[in-house]
Write an enzyme that holds these catalytic residues in place. Sequence first.
Site, PDB file in Angstrom:
ATOM      1  N   TYR A  67       0.834  -1.212   0.000  1.00 46.19           N
ATOM      2  CA  TYR A  67       0.000   0.000   0.000  1.00 46.19           C
ATOM      3  C   TYR A  67       0.866   1.259   0.000  1.00 46.19           C
ATOM      4  O   TYR A  67       0.510   2.261  -0.633  1.00 46.19           O
ATOM      5  CB  TYR A  67      -1.003  -0.018   1.157  1.00 46.19           C
ATOM      6  CG  TYR A  67      -2.201  -0.876   0.809  1.00 46.19           C
ATOM      7  CD1 TYR A  67      -3.227  -0.373   0.012  1.00 46.19           C
ATOM      8  CD2 TYR A  67      -2.273  -2.202   1.206  1.00 46.19           C
ATOM      9  CE1 TYR A  67      -4.301  -1.167  -0.360  1.00 46.19           C
ATOM     10  CE2 TYR A  67      -3.340  -3.004   0.842  1.00 46.19           C
ATOM     11  CZ  TYR A  67      -4.356  -2.476   0.063  1.00 46.19           C
ATOM     12  OH  TYR A  67      -5.414  -3.258  -0.326  1.00 46.19           O
ATOM     13  N   GLN A 101     -15.077   2.637  -7.317  1.00 46.52           N
ATOM     14  CA  GLN A 101     -14.369   1.554  -6.628  1.00 46.52           C
ATOM     15  C   GLN A 101     -12.926   1.967  -6.367  1.00 46.52           C
ATOM     16  O   GLN A 101     -12.178   1.230  -5.744  1.00 46.52           O
ATOM     17  CB  GLN A 101     -14.361   0.300  -7.511  1.00 46.52           C
ATOM     18  CG  GLN A 101     -15.735  -0.232  -7.836  1.00 46.52           C
ATOM     19  CD  GLN A 101     -15.666  -1.233  -8.986  1.00 46.52           C
ATOM     20  OE1 GLN A 101     -15.538  -2.429  -8.769  1.00 46.52           O
ATOM     21  NE2 GLN A 101     -15.733  -0.736 -10.202  1.00 46.52           N
ATOM     22  N   ASN A 102     -12.551   3.139  -6.880  1.00 49.65           N
ATOM     23  CA  ASN A 102     -11.147   3.549  -6.766  1.00 49.65           C
ATOM     24  C   ASN A 102     -10.844   4.112  -5.380  1.00 49.65           C
ATOM     25  O   ASN A 102     -11.689   4.781  -4.781  1.00 49.65           O
ATOM     26  CB  ASN A 102     -10.816   4.599  -7.834  1.00 49.65           C
ATOM     27  CG  ASN A 102     -10.964   4.029  -9.225  1.00 49.65           C
ATOM     28  OD1 ASN A 102     -11.034   2.812  -9.384  1.00 49.65           O
ATOM     29  ND2 ASN A 102     -11.029   4.886 -10.226  1.00 49.65           N
ATOM     30  N   HIS A 119     -14.880   1.421  -1.933  1.00 48.96           N
ATOM     31  CA  HIS A 119     -13.769   0.605  -1.447  1.00 48.96           C
ATOM     32  C   HIS A 119     -12.812   1.374  -0.539  1.00 48.96           C
ATOM     33  O   HIS A 119     -11.689   0.940  -0.314  1.00 48.96           O
ATOM     34  CB  HIS A 119     -13.006  -0.012  -2.631  1.00 48.96           C
ATOM     35  CG  HIS A 119     -13.810  -1.053  -3.364  1.00 48.96           C
ATOM     36  ND1 HIS A 119     -13.458  -1.570  -4.587  1.00 48.96           N
ATOM     37  CD2 HIS A 119     -14.968  -1.685  -3.018  1.00 48.96           C
ATOM     38  CE1 HIS A 119     -14.368  -2.472  -4.975  1.00 48.96           C
ATOM     39  NE2 HIS A 119     -15.283  -2.552  -4.042  1.00 48.96           N
ATOM     40  N   CYS A 127      -6.537   2.090  12.705  1.00 49.68           N
ATOM     41  CA  CYS A 127      -6.029   0.989  13.517  1.00 49.68           C
ATOM     42  C   CYS A 127      -6.795  -0.288  13.181  1.00 49.68           C
ATOM     43  O   CYS A 127      -8.028  -0.272  13.088  1.00 49.68           O
ATOM     44  CB  CYS A 127      -6.178   1.333  14.993  1.00 49.68           C
ATOM     45  SG  CYS A 127      -5.685  -0.032  16.050  1.00 49.68           S
ATOM     46  N   CYS A 147      -0.883   2.054  16.377  1.00 55.53           N
ATOM     47  CA  CYS A 147      -1.882   3.014  16.843  1.00 55.53           C
ATOM     48  C   CYS A 147      -1.403   3.709  18.126  1.00 55.53           C
ATOM     49  O   CYS A 147      -0.914   3.035  19.042  1.00 55.53           O
ATOM     50  CB  CYS A 147      -3.165   2.234  17.122  1.00 55.53           C
ATOM     51  SG  CYS A 147      -4.483   3.203  17.850  1.00 55.53           S
ATOM     52  N   GLY A 187     -14.632   2.174 -17.108  1.00 57.70           N
ATOM     53  CA  GLY A 187     -13.283   1.749 -16.710  1.00 57.70           C
ATOM     54  C   GLY A 187     -13.263   0.715 -15.608  1.00 57.70           C
ATOM     55  O   GLY A 187     -12.402   0.731 -14.740  1.00 57.70           O
ATOM     56  N   SER A 189     -13.697  -3.630 -14.895  1.00 58.84           N
ATOM     57  CA  SER A 189     -13.843  -4.959 -15.506  1.00 58.84           C
ATOM     58  C   SER A 189     -15.157  -5.613 -15.081  1.00 58.84           C
ATOM     59  O   SER A 189     -15.580  -6.606 -15.676  1.00 58.84           O
ATOM     60  CB  SER A 189     -12.659  -5.845 -15.117  1.00 58.84           C
ATOM     61  OG  SER A 189     -12.550  -5.911 -13.713  1.00 58.84           O
TER      62      SER A 189
END
Length: 245
Positions: A67, A101-102, A119, A127, A147, A187, A189
């Site tokens: 991430y 969804q981005n 999402h 945390c 945290c 854009g 799927s």
Amino acid sequence: MIFPAELLSLLARTGKLVALTGAGVSQESGLRTFRDSQVGLWAQYKPEDLASPEAFARDPKLVWDWYAWRREAIKGARPNPGHYALVEIEKKKPQFILITQNVDGLHRMAGTHNLLELHGNIQRVRCSECGKFAETWDEDSETVPRCDHCDGLLRPDVVWFGESLPRDQLERAVEAARACDVYFSIGTSGVVQPAASLAHAAKKNGAVIVEINAEPTPLTPQADFSFHGRSGEILPALVKAAFNH
Ligand code: OAD
């Protein structure tokens, strides 16, 4: 680009418009689409093996680093003409609801206000134990930051495979899909649930389905109108033809 007159007049007439976007709208901002995002160091992993509670439990540092790498890529990214065309639609049609969804935050950066983030958002961190949001954390730490309230491990505030979507966002998205006259799928799927089923809820309630995607998807046979190409080119042309002539 020529669009069917029937679609243009419907867009001009109705205010009840909804769009669902996926990683494809950010592709022209230089971000890789989800199913195309495994390169270099990450090529050996499937996204499903990194974006899940099981993966985080097994190897939190690996998941955190993935991430952090994506957050770094997003840092330099700017909205593209597709994002801005969606802002134009909101200006013309204030009831327009954009569902995404981005997790990259580019729709908000472009100026969209009526936005449902199904999402989550990669810039937010919370945390994994007590849920408290973290304002700051040490990105260069050798271990996953913790945290400041309960010492639990921090995680991105995104939805992982096997987790529920934020309830209020999903409820509002379902409601909007059921009530709209035109539903755009852009854009994406269209293979990840429950987002993919929103198009079917819209269609069942009589909405016209418009797909804009680089390639055909499982939704294509159900769509009333399909435009295959780049959303950063098709969307501005459609907005111009429908609203600015
Ligand atoms: P995908 O990567 O599955 O799909 C992106 C789609 O965009 C593909 O069909 C591409 O053909 C298309 N595409 C690529 N470039 C494009 C462009 N310039 N213009 C238009 N279309 C383009 O991404 P999503 O559908 O967003 O979920 O994936 C859905 C979810 O799966 C993600 O939100 C994520 C992932 O697992 C979670 O992490 C929960």
